[in-house]
Scaffold this active site. Structure first.
Site, mmCIF file in Angstrom:
data_model
loop_
_atom_site.group_PDB
_atom_site.id
_atom_site.type_symbol
_atom_site.label_atom_id
_atom_site.label_comp_id
_atom_site.label_asym_id
_atom_site.label_seq_id
_atom_site.Cartn_x
_atom_site.Cartn_y
_atom_site.Cartn_z
ATOM 1 N N SER A 156 107.115 63.631 66.858
ATOM 2 C CA SER A 156 106.186 64.436 66.072
ATOM 3 C C SER A 156 106.701 65.874 65.962
ATOM 4 O O SER A 156 107.777 66.093 65.409
ATOM 5 C CB SER A 156 104.790 64.345 66.695
ATOM 6 O OG SER A 156 103.803 64.813 65.795
ATOM 7 N N ASP A 195 100.170 55.113 61.491
ATOM 8 C CA ASP A 195 100.072 56.463 62.049
ATOM 9 C C ASP A 195 99.120 57.279 61.181
ATOM 10 O O ASP A 195 99.368 57.484 59.993
ATOM 11 C CB ASP A 195 101.478 57.056 62.048
ATOM 12 C CG ASP A 195 101.576 58.409 62.717
ATOM 13 O OD1 ASP A 195 100.599 59.184 62.646
ATOM 14 O OD2 ASP A 195 102.642 58.689 63.287
ATOM 15 N N HIS A 239 100.589 56.692 66.268
ATOM 16 C CA HIS A 239 101.310 57.913 66.648
ATOM 17 C C HIS A 239 101.443 58.059 68.165
ATOM 18 O O HIS A 239 101.936 59.074 68.637
ATOM 19 C CB HIS A 239 100.528 59.117 66.082
ATOM 20 C CG HIS A 239 101.335 60.371 65.937
ATOM 21 N ND1 HIS A 239 102.392 60.495 65.062
ATOM 22 C CD2 HIS A 239 101.241 61.588 66.566
ATOM 23 C CE1 HIS A 239 102.907 61.718 65.145
ATOM 24 N NE2 HIS A 239 102.230 62.401 66.053
#
Lengths: 278, 278
Positions: free
Chosen positions: A147, A223, A256
């Site tokens: 991320s 996600d 995620h």
């Protein structure tokens, strides 16, 4: 650097250190996994950059990376995600996406951030110099992250291809100048003038400079942040322009979280180990 | 039972459920990992009992068990460590080793604990009946756990060998009637009369009844709790009396943490899978 905590893990050692950082102007913790092979001689290292709200602890405890790192003889170097401690600026509203836990791997130029928030220099220069002086590392480096940390890994590698042999990312913020997380952070840390932002945008860097390094990116299709924040299609488009060696994989059903990272970390470690052995 | 959270992991599904427990007289959460093989038909299950202060989350996020469970086609059933919620008694001093997070897998007989603290019944009867009714499980069960949960796994298996095909433990509280953690908890939950305690002491049960199940126990030699609280030598001595099938392994350098569990969970899963396949 001082050992804060040390634990045996898969025949190697998981160690947390504390040291005074010159780049960040504060005391920092980071974690290292030394594989059993490091008892025999220097080993290569994978740097892991974590995402928003994380410390060095998240990847250490949740990714399950030590098993394969021990098998492949890779050290893992896991920094924190921002400067820390009293006197370090934080978002006045305590937002999770600015300030503490959200350094975005940039060198901030704006007050009050520029006093401490220099994570780009810290990860690129200070931390490698420190650990390569103090630990049995052979100076070969790969880099990965998740991320915000995937953004950091890509930016560091694209701007400094001589420092790394390979780069990978899980659900990276691929085009931060064009998503809410990136725009908020860059406005705060780098100012309103967007000309300074391009140096920290993986898609813009890749389109402008190309990339000589092998790149592996995994992205979960379930996600929640995919469409608005992560923008892997921008990275793919930039790679297509100059034929960069990008493998972008969309993984159906994955979100995620660290369950996603744990599911594919073995393949990333094998990818980096192949290049680190070369 | 209702799904609270669901995430893809190693091609399977990590799911957190909430349900109203009859045994515990409160609402409970537990976690399940269903391997990809469960899409094709019923699979066997490993029950995992966690240690003091844990919930169902610790093993789910830190042990790295899903990788091998997915490979072997094992479901993981991961209950919480005590009843929870408003009205559930807790230690007045908030101690970590009594009350919430410290149910010790017993049926409490003393007030105020006997209103909710019936983790023995919950794990032995209610939870298996529930998940075997609702999920693709074939009714074959193995059981394992850590520390307080290792105690729970051993006690449940020793008292109910027909319910499980195999039992293992990491750093179990092996002789709770003769260590501070066990004496404190048993005095509170079961009362001053120690005659009721023996039914919850793995070493006493093994010495008295023997064991027909294969047992695997790993114990770190650098575990701070080893000498005072865990007492694996008492379990070994009981096994030696009647030739029970106990494999007790002392692992040099390992402590009491999830890094220890992660390092050896694959071997425990392979051990249980061999017996579950029989």
């Amino acid at each position: 650097m001082q050992i804060v905590q040390q634990q045996q893990c898969f025949g190697g050692r998981q160690i947390r250190y504390r040291h005074d950082s010159q780049s960040l102007n504060c005391s920092m913790q980071f974690s290292v996994f030394l594989p059993p092979q490091a008892e025999q001689g220097p080993v290569p290292a994978l740097y892991w950059l974590s995402g928003l709200t994380c410390t060095d602890d998240n990847f250490s405890t949740k990714a399950g990376a030590q098993r394969m790192a021990a098998m492949l003889g890779l050290a893992l170097i896991i920094p924190d995600t921002s400067p820390r401690g009293e006197g370090v600026a934080d978002d006045p509203q305590g937002a999770y996406d600015l300030g503490l836990g959200a350094g975005f791997y940039v060198n901030a130029t704006e007050t009050p951030w520029n006093k401490h928030y220099r994570m780009y220099d810290y990860v690129l220069n200070e931390l490698p110099a420190l650990v390569e002086r103090e630990l049995p590392l052979n100076g070969k480096r790969a880099i990965s992250g998740h991320s915000m940390g995937g953004h950091g890994a890509l930016v560091l590698a694209l701007r400094n291809p001589a420092r790394f042999v390979s780069v990978s990312a899980f659900a990276p913020i691929s085009h931060p100048t064009d998503c809410p997380w990136g725009q908020k952070a860059f406005t705060a840390y780098l100012g309103e003038d967007q000309s300074a932002w391009a140096e920290y945008d993986a898609s813009l860097l890749l389109a402008a400079k190309g990339c000589s390094l092998p790149m592996l990116v995994d992205q979960g299709e379930a996600d929640n942040f995919l469409a608005e924040q992560l923008r892997p299609e921008a990275l793919q488009a930039a790679a297509d322009v100059d034929g960069a060696e990008l493998t972008l994989r969309l993984q159906p059903g994955y979100d995620h979280s660290y369950y996603f990272i744990a599911s594919f970390i073995e393949e990333h470690l094998r990818f980096h180990a192949r290049h680190l052995a070369g």
